[in-house]
Motif scaffolding. Structure first.
Motif, PDB file in Angstrom:
ATOM      1  N   PRO A 215       0.827  -1.214   0.000  1.00 49.44           N
ATOM      2  CA  PRO A 215       0.000   0.000   0.000  1.00 49.44           C
ATOM      3  C   PRO A 215       0.856   1.256   0.000  1.00 49.44           C
ATOM      4  O   PRO A 215       1.876   1.327   0.663  1.00 49.44           O
ATOM      5  N   GLN A 216       0.441   2.256  -0.784  1.00 52.23           N
ATOM      6  CA  GLN A 216       1.077   3.563  -0.829  1.00 52.23           C
ATOM      7  C   GLN A 216       2.506   3.546  -1.311  1.00 52.23           C
ATOM      8  O   GLN A 216       3.273   4.450  -0.995  1.00 52.23           O
ATOM      9  N   SER A 217       2.909   2.532  -2.039  1.00 53.12           N
ATOM     10  CA  SER A 217       4.296   2.487  -2.528  1.00 53.12           C
ATOM     11  C   SER A 217       4.335   2.787  -4.015  1.00 53.12           C
ATOM     12  O   SER A 217       3.383   2.521  -4.744  1.00 53.12           O
ATOM     13  N   ILE A 218       5.447   3.350  -4.447  1.00 57.19           N
ATOM     14  CA  ILE A 218       5.687   3.637  -5.858  1.00 57.19           C
ATOM     15  C   ILE A 218       7.116   3.224  -6.177  1.00 57.19           C
ATOM     16  O   ILE A 218       7.906   2.906  -5.288  1.00 57.19           O
ATOM     17  N   ARG A 219       7.454   3.221  -7.452  1.00 55.45           N
ATOM     18  CA  ARG A 219       8.841   2.953  -7.860  1.00 55.45           C
ATOM     19  C   ARG A 219       9.578   4.279  -7.990  1.00 55.45           C
ATOM     20  O   ARG A 219       9.057   5.247  -8.530  1.00 55.45           O
ATOM     21  N   VAL A 220      10.804   4.302  -7.472  1.00 55.47           N
ATOM     22  CA  VAL A 220      11.601   5.527  -7.447  1.00 55.47           C
ATOM     23  C   VAL A 220      12.910   5.269  -8.192  1.00 55.47           C
ATOM     24  O   VAL A 220      13.626   4.306  -7.890  1.00 55.47           O
ATOM     25  N   ASP A 221      13.188   6.119  -9.160  1.00 56.01           N
ATOM     26  CA  ASP A 221      14.458   6.020  -9.892  1.00 56.01           C
ATOM     27  C   ASP A 221      15.499   6.890  -9.211  1.00 56.01           C
ATOM     28  O   ASP A 221      15.345   8.113  -9.108  1.00 56.01           O
ATOM     29  N   VAL A 222      16.555   6.255  -8.736  1.00 55.84           N
ATOM     30  CA  VAL A 222      17.644   6.958  -8.056  1.00 55.84           C
ATOM     31  C   VAL A 222      18.827   7.034  -9.012  1.00 55.84           C
ATOM     32  O   VAL A 222      19.368   5.998  -9.424  1.00 55.84           O
ATOM     33  N   PRO A 223      19.248   8.218  -9.404  1.00 55.58           N
ATOM     34  CA  PRO A 223      20.355   8.330 -10.367  1.00 55.58           C
ATOM     35  C   PRO A 223      21.689   7.969  -9.726  1.00 55.58           C
ATOM     36  O   PRO A 223      21.855   8.013  -8.498  1.00 55.58           O
ATOM     37  N   SER A 224      22.647   7.617 -10.559  1.00 59.50           N
ATOM     38  CA  SER A 224      23.995   7.371 -10.044  1.00 59.50           C
ATOM     39  C   SER A 224      24.532   8.676  -9.457  1.00 59.50           C
ATOM     40  O   SER A 224      24.263   9.765  -9.961  1.00 59.50           O
ATOM     41  N   GLY A 228      26.470  10.650  -3.414  1.00 55.00           N
ATOM     42  CA  GLY A 228      27.742  11.360  -3.487  1.00 55.00           C
ATOM     43  C   GLY A 228      28.387  11.131  -4.837  1.00 55.00           C
ATOM     44  O   GLY A 228      28.115  10.130  -5.516  1.00 55.00           O
ATOM     45  N   LEU A 229      29.253  12.051  -5.229  1.00 57.59           N
ATOM     46  CA  LEU A 229      29.857  11.988  -6.568  1.00 57.59           C
ATOM     47  C   LEU A 229      31.306  11.511  -6.557  1.00 57.59           C
ATOM     48  O   LEU A 229      31.849  11.141  -7.600  1.00 57.59           O
ATOM     49  N   ASN A 230      31.952  11.523  -5.414  1.00 60.36           N
ATOM     50  CA  ASN A 230      33.366  11.137  -5.390  1.00 60.36           C
ATOM     51  C   ASN A 230      33.643  10.210  -4.205  1.00 60.36           C
ATOM     52  O   ASN A 230      33.900  10.663  -3.098  1.00 60.36           O
ATOM     53  N   PRO A 231      33.552   8.893  -4.424  1.00 55.64           N
ATOM     54  CA  PRO A 231      33.172   8.218  -5.674  1.00 55.64           C
ATOM     55  C   PRO A 231      31.651   8.285  -5.879  1.00 55.64           C
ATOM     56  O   PRO A 231      30.920   8.547  -4.913  1.00 55.64           O
ATOM     57  N   PRO A 232      31.183   8.022  -7.111  1.00 57.46           N
ATOM     58  CA  PRO A 232      29.735   8.065  -7.336  1.00 57.46           C
ATOM     59  C   PRO A 232      29.028   6.933  -6.599  1.00 57.46           C
ATOM     60  O   PRO A 232      29.367   5.764  -6.765  1.00 57.46           O
ATOM     61  N   LEU A 233      28.062   7.314  -5.774  1.00 62.68           N
ATOM     62  CA  LEU A 233      27.265   6.341  -5.017  1.00 62.68           C
ATOM     63  C   LEU A 233      25.789   6.665  -5.229  1.00 62.68           C
ATOM     64  O   LEU A 233      25.373   7.795  -4.952  1.00 62.68           O
ATOM     65  N   PRO A 234      25.011   5.722  -5.702  1.00 64.65           N
ATOM     66  CA  PRO A 234      25.427   4.421  -6.242  1.00 64.65           C
ATOM     67  C   PRO A 234      26.166   4.602  -7.570  1.00 64.65           C
ATOM     68  O   PRO A 234      25.958   5.606  -8.261  1.00 64.65           O
ATOM     69  N   PRO A 235      27.007   3.626  -7.925  1.00 66.12           N
ATOM     70  CA  PRO A 235      27.780   3.772  -9.178  1.00 66.12           C
ATOM     71  C   PRO A 235      26.903   3.707 -10.422  1.00 66.12           C
ATOM     72  O   PRO A 235      27.270   4.251 -11.460  1.00 66.12           O
ATOM     73  N   GLU A 236      25.733   3.049 -10.325  1.00 64.03           N
ATOM     74  CA  GLU A 236      24.802   2.933 -11.446  1.00 64.03           C
ATOM     75  C   GLU A 236      23.404   3.345 -10.980  1.00 64.03           C
ATOM     76  O   GLU A 236      23.091   3.251  -9.796  1.00 64.03           O
TER      77      GLU A 236
END
Length: 428
Positions: A215-224, A228-236
């Motif tokens: 209930p009340q859930s959606i799919r969320v796209d998390v960018p690489s 954080g960018l150094n190192p990129p997290l997540p890498p993909e």
């Protein structure tokens, strides 16, 4: 007559408006707000709401709780006026939603060392130690909903009452195999697991199926690079489950308070974040609970133009009354349209109701040759004519009386002729 009815109706509507507006036009100066764990994510958001409401001299009293589940209990027991509620939390009584305000990712981190791996299909989890949030917390409620969606029984794994910073440290120390978090990506305690080389953000299989079962859930796209960018997290880029948080309130929450809370939500959340586009929130999508009608209109239409000229609490009352008046207008308009016809019918009926007797007299006169009977019928017609002539009718409707009197006169003359013919026949 029509003017009298219309005036009476207008007076009734005005009286109702004044009565309704008098029922607490001034908003309360203090509002109890269930704000979750002190210094937690919900708490910091509630603090922003508090500062915005303080601009209008409204004191938002923040109530610390163990999380969304306790927020829901306080609202259900009437011990809070409003609060933040995590997606998936249900209520047993009629609490209204003032709008969805942000999306919280459902983060699943796994401790994976060489030779060990946590399945990405949660239905295959077995014998794992899982930090599933403290009892009464929103994380524990989300974890329970997630396990149900994945078809996991309570005995499949060991659930530990650890959440937030405790869960992050336990995962980094290897004391748990999985840690569940319902938190913004910026939550400070996530830095512990992000810095741990053995901790991995799981990209689950079958997120579409899971989201439709939770209930009340959606799919969320998390960018690489979202963490954080150094190192990129997540890498993909990864696709996670997300829960939609809502502001909720008591059904009798003052409309001026609703107005200010919706405005606070707009100022805090409309800019979006790394997983939420600008202007997505506040929204009435994915709210599940009954919607506050005034909040719904505020979110759909924006601030009233009257706010530039009137105090916000006056505008809120006017808008509330307009919402209440709308159904009344839909009921009254057909009545107003019917009133002229009803009025015309009532005037005509004052004349036309005599036609039944006129017809009876006509039939009786045709059926008799008795002079006395004919004389009595003619006398009755004379009395009817006097009665109709005495009716006080508005000028546009006097033609009905003239026509009726003309018909009576014609019938009276015909009866008089019958009397004359009968008398001649009797004496001849």
């Amino acid at each position: 007559m029509f003017r009298i009815l219309a005036t009476a109706l207008a007076v009734l509507i005005t009286a109702f408006a004044l009565w309704w507006l008098s029922r607490g036009i001034i908003p309360p100066s203090t509002v109890r707000f269930a704000a979750g764990i002190e210094n937690g994510g919900y708490w910091h958001i509630a603090e922003q709401y508090r500062d915005i409401l303080a601009e209008d001299d409204i004191d938002l009293k923040l109530i610390p709780t163990a999380g969304s589940a306790e927020n829901a209990r306080l609202l259900a027991n009437g011990k809070a006026d409003a609060g933040l509620l995590q997606g998936g939390i249900t209520l047993d009584r009629d609490i209204e939603t003032l709008g969805a305000v942000f999306t919280e990712p459902f983060l699943i981190f796994a401790h994976q060392t060489d030779g060990t791996s946590v399945p990405t299909n949660p239905a295959r989890w077995s014998g794992l130690r899982i930090a599933a949030g403290a009892a009464g917390s929103g994380t524990r409620a989300a974890a329970t909903s997630f396990f149900n969606a994945a078809g996991l029984s309570n005995k499949s794994n060991t659930l530990l009452p650890l959440g937030d910073a405790e869960a992050a440290k336990a995962l980094a120390d290897g004391r748990v195999d999985i840690a569940l978090f319902v938190a913004p990506l910026s939550a400070p305690y996530l830095s512990t697991v992000l810095a741990d080389a053995d901790s991995t953000l799981l990209q689950l299989d079958h997120t579409v199926a899971l989201s439709r079962r939770m209930p009340q859930s959606i799919r969320v796209d998390v960018p690489s690079g979202a963490f954080g960018l150094n190192p990129p997290l997540p890498p993909e880029p990864v696709t996670l489950l997300g829960l939609v948080a809502r502001i909720v309130g008591q059904p009798d929450l003052h409309p001026a308070i609703v107005d200010r809370l919706v405005e606070a939500a707009r100022r805090v959340h409309e800019s979006g974040n790394i997983i939420t586009p600008k202007d997505k929130f506040p929204s009435m999508d994915n709210t599940s609970l009954p919607q506050n009608a005034y909040a719904r209109d505020l979110i759909a239409d924006g601030e009233s133009p009257l706010n530039g000229f009137l105090p916000y609490w006056v505008t809120a009352q006017i808008s509330r009354f307009a919402i209440l008046l709308l159904p009344i207008v839909f009921l009254v308009l057909p009545l107003l349209r019917a009133l002229p016809g009803l009025y015309q019918w009532s005037i005509r009926n004052r004349v036309f109701r005599h036609y039944a007797r006129i017809r009876e007299i006509d039939n009786e006169a045709d059926a008799t040759d008795d002079p006395e009977t004919l004389g009595a019928l003619r006398a009755e017609l004379i009395e009817l004519d006097r009665h109709i002539a005495a009716l006080k009718l508005p000028l546009p409707y006097r033609g009905y009386a003239y026509n009726a009197r003309m018909h009576i006169d014609l019938l009276r003359k015909r009866i008089a002729l019958r009397e004359s013919e009968t008398s001649t026949a009797a004496t001849g």
